[in-house]
Design an enzyme around this catalytic site. Sequence first.
Site, short mmCIF file in Angstrom:
data_model
loop_
_atom_site.label_atom_id
_atom_site.label_comp_id
_atom_site.label_asym_id
_atom_site.label_seq_id
_atom_site.Cartn_x
_atom_site.Cartn_y
_atom_site.Cartn_z
N LYS A 1 14.82 -9.51 -34.78
CA LYS A 1 14.82 -9.23 -36.01
C LYS A 1 16.33 -8.92 -36.53
O LYS A 1 16.53 -9.41 -37.68
CB LYS A 1 14.04 -7.97 -36.09
CG LYS A 1 12.35 -7.97 -36.18
CD LYS A 1 11.76 -6.49 -36.31
CE LYS A 1 10.54 -6.87 -36.60
NZ LYS A 1 9.87 -7.57 -35.12
N LYS B 1 9.12 -16.03 -34.84
CA LYS B 1 8.67 -15.92 -36.34
C LYS B 1 9.71 -15.34 -37.17
O LYS B 1 9.69 -15.41 -38.41
CB LYS B 1 7.45 -15.15 -36.47
CG LYS B 1 7.28 -13.56 -36.34
CD LYS B 1 7.07 -12.76 -37.73
CE LYS B 1 7.09 -11.57 -37.35
NZ LYS B 1 7.98 -10.92 -36.28
N GLY C 1 3.86 -8.36 -35.25
CA GLY C 1 2.80 -8.08 -34.52
C GLY C 1 2.20 -7.02 -34.69
O GLY C 1 0.67 -7.01 -34.81
N ASN C 2 2.69 -5.87 -34.98
CA ASN C 2 2.02 -4.52 -35.49
C ASN C 2 1.26 -4.39 -36.56
O ASN C 2 0.67 -3.67 -36.83
CB ASN C 2 3.17 -3.29 -35.15
CG ASN C 2 3.84 -3.57 -33.80
OD1 ASN C 2 3.28 -3.79 -32.89
ND2 ASN C 2 5.12 -3.47 -33.81
N LYS D 1 9.54 -15.42 -24.49
CA LYS D 1 8.71 -14.84 -25.68
C LYS D 1 7.52 -14.37 -24.97
O LYS D 1 6.64 -15.11 -24.26
CB LYS D 1 8.39 -16.13 -26.55
CG LYS D 1 7.41 -15.68 -27.77
CD LYS D 1 7.94 -15.08 -28.77
CE LYS D 1 6.84 -14.80 -29.55
NZ LYS D 1 6.76 -13.78 -30.63
#
Lengths: 311, 311
Positions: free
Chosen positions: B265, B207, B9-10, B123
């Site tokens: 992650k 994702k 997202g960043n 989420k």
Amino acid sequence: MLVVAALGGNALLKRGEKLSAANQRANVRTAARALAEIVRAGHRLVVTHGNGPQVGLLALQAASGPAETQYPLDVLGAESEGMIGYLIEQELRNALPEQKLFATLLTQSVVDAADPAFKQPTKPIGPVYDETTARQLAQQRGWSVAPDGMHWRRVVASPKPLAILELAEIALLVKAGAIVTCAGGGGIPVVQAKDGTLSGIEAVVDKDLASALLAAALGADRLLLLTDVDAVYEHHGMPNARAILRTSPRLLARQSYAAGSMGPKVEAAAGFVTASGHSAAIGRLEDALALVEARAGTQIERQTTNPVYRP
Amino acid sequence: MLVVAALGGNALLKRGEKLSAANQRANVRTAARALAEIVRAGHRLVVTHGNGPQVGLLALQAASGPAETQYPLDVLGAESEGMIGYLIEQELRNALPEQKLFATLLTQSVVDAADPAFKQPTKPIGPVYDETTARQLAQQRGWSVAPDGMHWRRVVASPKPLAILELAEIALLVKAGAIVTCAGGGGIPVVQAKDGTLSGIEAVVDKDLASALLAAALGADRLLLLTDVDAVYEHHGMPNARAILRTSPRLLARQSYAAGSMGPKVEAAAGFVTASGHSAAIGRLEDALALVEARAGTQIERQTTNPVYRP
């Protein structure tokens, strides 16, 4: 044969229907079943689609929020390609379980920043309004508005598509046997600077013109422009109206058909036939396979010398 | 090497930035330039991306209008794939003018309708709120809300991705040399009935998990999970915090790293390494090529027997 089939706005939403996800899905399902017949008859298929009501809705939804999230029309066009392309691919997969490869490709259409269309917006998007409301909205939001049939709608610039940026990728997928959905909403409008740099531009490309350009560039054997009327009518709405069954680009130039939504379709079909030598057809979605087989709709062929009308 | 790079997202929006098209484009441009170095070094590239802020924004914008145009999360996810994928492809093309083929593919992720995640939304999507506002919105709109760092956000179900529906099409494009953007927002969540029929379902797939699944299925040599921190830290936020330079899925299971956004992650990276035998890296977007070359970030490798920390 390689068939490029362009789904008109009415294939996604019937006249007067609300723009709900359920309505769009139901219409897309019907469309997918009609298109599946083309594939089952042994043809390869590329599907394109319009986005007028959807891109207008996205603009309206964004307008309810702060200025910084009111995205330009290229970004909204990309959103609409995602939304509509998803529904089409999913229903095509459901309609053709025996088929292996399906791809929905985001597509950009290169336009000319100096296109006169940027000074004269003509493409209707979003819902219909009465004249008073339309004029109020125009003043409040800086829109252009114009009559569309009996109603009024917001209109935006619709520059001519010059190139489909993802042509090679589409051709590659088609060659591999994929059913490809692409060029949604006529493609996301982009301009290319002299150094090649791409950037989005505020417009909505006509999906019939983009489909004709794509079909010619792909070497398609047939272009179908699918709508909810069965043919192009000469003297439309008059007592002497008659359906044109067979014509040519040259003959069409002298025939008197309804402008409005039929105008861009006839122009696009004639452009494809002239550029490619292959024939195009305009007619009803339900007749998709019959249109491919020249058994329905208005067939536009280069070699026709005398127009044929429905008896 | 074939590299799958997941943009966090960043990479699309820096912390605290407004979700404007201009901000997203500027960030995507920076990301595209970092990713271009991977391609220039001779590697093949597949790009995936998140959509949390964007899909949340689209839901908020739709909520301002009538009920019938408040589309379900699968349709909004498709919209976000269009919006973000368009920006990524356009900026990749601008960053790599010498490259010929680029494709952005709408992607559906198959999930299990019986996934326990549907009963426990986790989420975060959309903007951050203070607790009072979040709880009010939850009551008004039937949302689930939960703390996210120092703020509160709407949370939605995030079922595990089981299969990437467009895997064969992505593989085909990669094999032909295309730079492919796909699996945006983890893929549009769909369920498949026993007879094979696909339908969308209300969720947002993680994702990183989708990217790991895709990377393993594609036979990728490397999975990069790109964010705005330079490595995974053991004892994150504590006086004895230290960057992990090299570890393995087995070792990670015993290491204490920050949960929150790093948890998925690490889980995704470890899953890819275990499934494929190839290595994954977590680190900063700017270090993309250095991450591929194992010169930066946290490298997760199957054969590492002792963790290596930054001195």
